[in-house]
Write a protein that holds these residues in place. Sequence first.
Motif, mmCIF file in Angstrom:
data_model
loop_
_atom_site.group_PDB
_atom_site.id
_atom_site.type_symbol
_atom_site.label_atom_id
_atom_site.label_comp_id
_atom_site.label_asym_id
_atom_site.label_seq_id
_atom_site.Cartn_x
_atom_site.Cartn_y
_atom_site.Cartn_z
ATOM 1 N N ARG A 1 0.808 -1.217 -0.008
ATOM 2 C CA ARG A 1 -0.075 0.027 -0.147
ATOM 3 C C ARG A 1 0.956 1.059 -0.046
ATOM 4 O O ARG A 1 0.355 2.308 -0.182
ATOM 5 C CB ARG A 1 -0.846 0.148 1.337
ATOM 6 N N GLY A 2 1.979 1.119 0.116
ATOM 7 C CA GLY A 2 3.026 2.234 -0.084
ATOM 8 C C GLY A 2 3.789 2.697 1.219
ATOM 9 O O GLY A 2 4.191 3.768 1.166
ATOM 10 N N ALA A 3 3.854 2.090 2.226
ATOM 11 C CA ALA A 3 4.596 2.598 3.254
ATOM 12 C C ALA A 3 6.262 2.800 2.985
ATOM 13 O O ALA A 3 6.703 1.886 2.296
ATOM 14 C CB ALA A 3 4.715 1.202 4.514
ATOM 15 N N ARG A 4 6.625 3.663 3.400
ATOM 16 C CA ARG A 4 8.137 3.907 3.200
ATOM 17 C C ARG A 4 8.945 3.045 3.793
ATOM 18 O O ARG A 4 9.098 2.744 5.245
ATOM 19 C CB ARG A 4 8.436 5.435 3.921
ATOM 20 N N GLY A 5 9.884 2.410 3.100
ATOM 21 C CA GLY A 5 10.891 1.725 3.751
ATOM 22 C C GLY A 5 10.119 0.219 3.896
ATOM 23 O O GLY A 5 9.058 -0.099 3.753
ATOM 24 N N ALA A 6 11.303 -0.532 4.454
ATOM 25 C CA ALA A 6 10.607 -2.030 5.003
ATOM 26 C C ALA A 6 9.800 -1.748 6.194
ATOM 27 O O ALA A 6 10.041 -1.001 7.288
ATOM 28 C CB ALA A 6 11.841 -2.837 5.165
ATOM 29 N N VAL A 7 8.387 -2.604 6.287
ATOM 30 C CA VAL A 7 7.586 -2.496 7.421
ATOM 31 C C VAL A 7 8.122 -3.424 8.545
ATOM 32 O O VAL A 7 8.000 -4.877 8.417
ATOM 33 C CB VAL A 7 6.350 -2.628 7.091
#
Length: 246
Positions: free
Chosen positions: A47-53
């Motif tokens: 969905r577009g989270a920045r970097g690795a979750v």
Amino acid sequence: MKVVLLGATKGMGRAVARLMAERGDALYLLGRDRDDLARSAADLQIRGARGAVGTAICDLLDPATFAPALDAAIHGLGGLDAVVVTAGLFATQEALEHDAALRQQVLTADFVNTVQFCELARERLLASGGAARLCVFSSVAGDRARKPVIFYGAAKAGLSYYLTGLDHKFAAAGLKTILVKPGFVKTGMVADLRPPPFAGEPEAVARVVLRAIDRGTPVVYAPGIWRWIMLVIRLLPRLVMRRIVF
């Protein structure tokens, strides 16, 4: 924004996390089920989270997991701007009256251990500097003692009191405390209950909450109509409260 979320694998937490991912926030998920965390992290990544979750185990019934989880999150994110706590336990009043062990779990998780987690989060947020935000879900159930939610409401009343105190004491130090008081929201936690009028949908409520986090709004009712519903309930005399079921 670099955000740690406790309880983002289900219900309201998942709705808030998805909106944060879609706008590109950096997210780190805490929860008690490793498989749920992995699935949610993958969903947020898409969905577009920045970097690795990132993910870490953190169980509200096990305080020993709190500090390691928060420290892993800060290391993974490279800093910390906000902590969002949507995790909690719920059971009906009838179930809590007849099951002492369940009652102990709900009261401990929803008040004592949530406060303990928030204290660790508060210390780390203040140490990080900047516009730190602590957003915690309480409930309208804590606004007035009512027959159907005596135990759950008592825990949430205590939590609301604590969060209000944090706002009073630490606002000048840069901590914005956002106390969320949801009304009935159609999530899995209350799937067995009949929705009352004005029941909210998770995504709509999440949008209200995210706006409150961005603005640093100290108290937010969601859906907003519950502010006025609970105002009326708080004004009702004791004699009336003894007679009504609500």
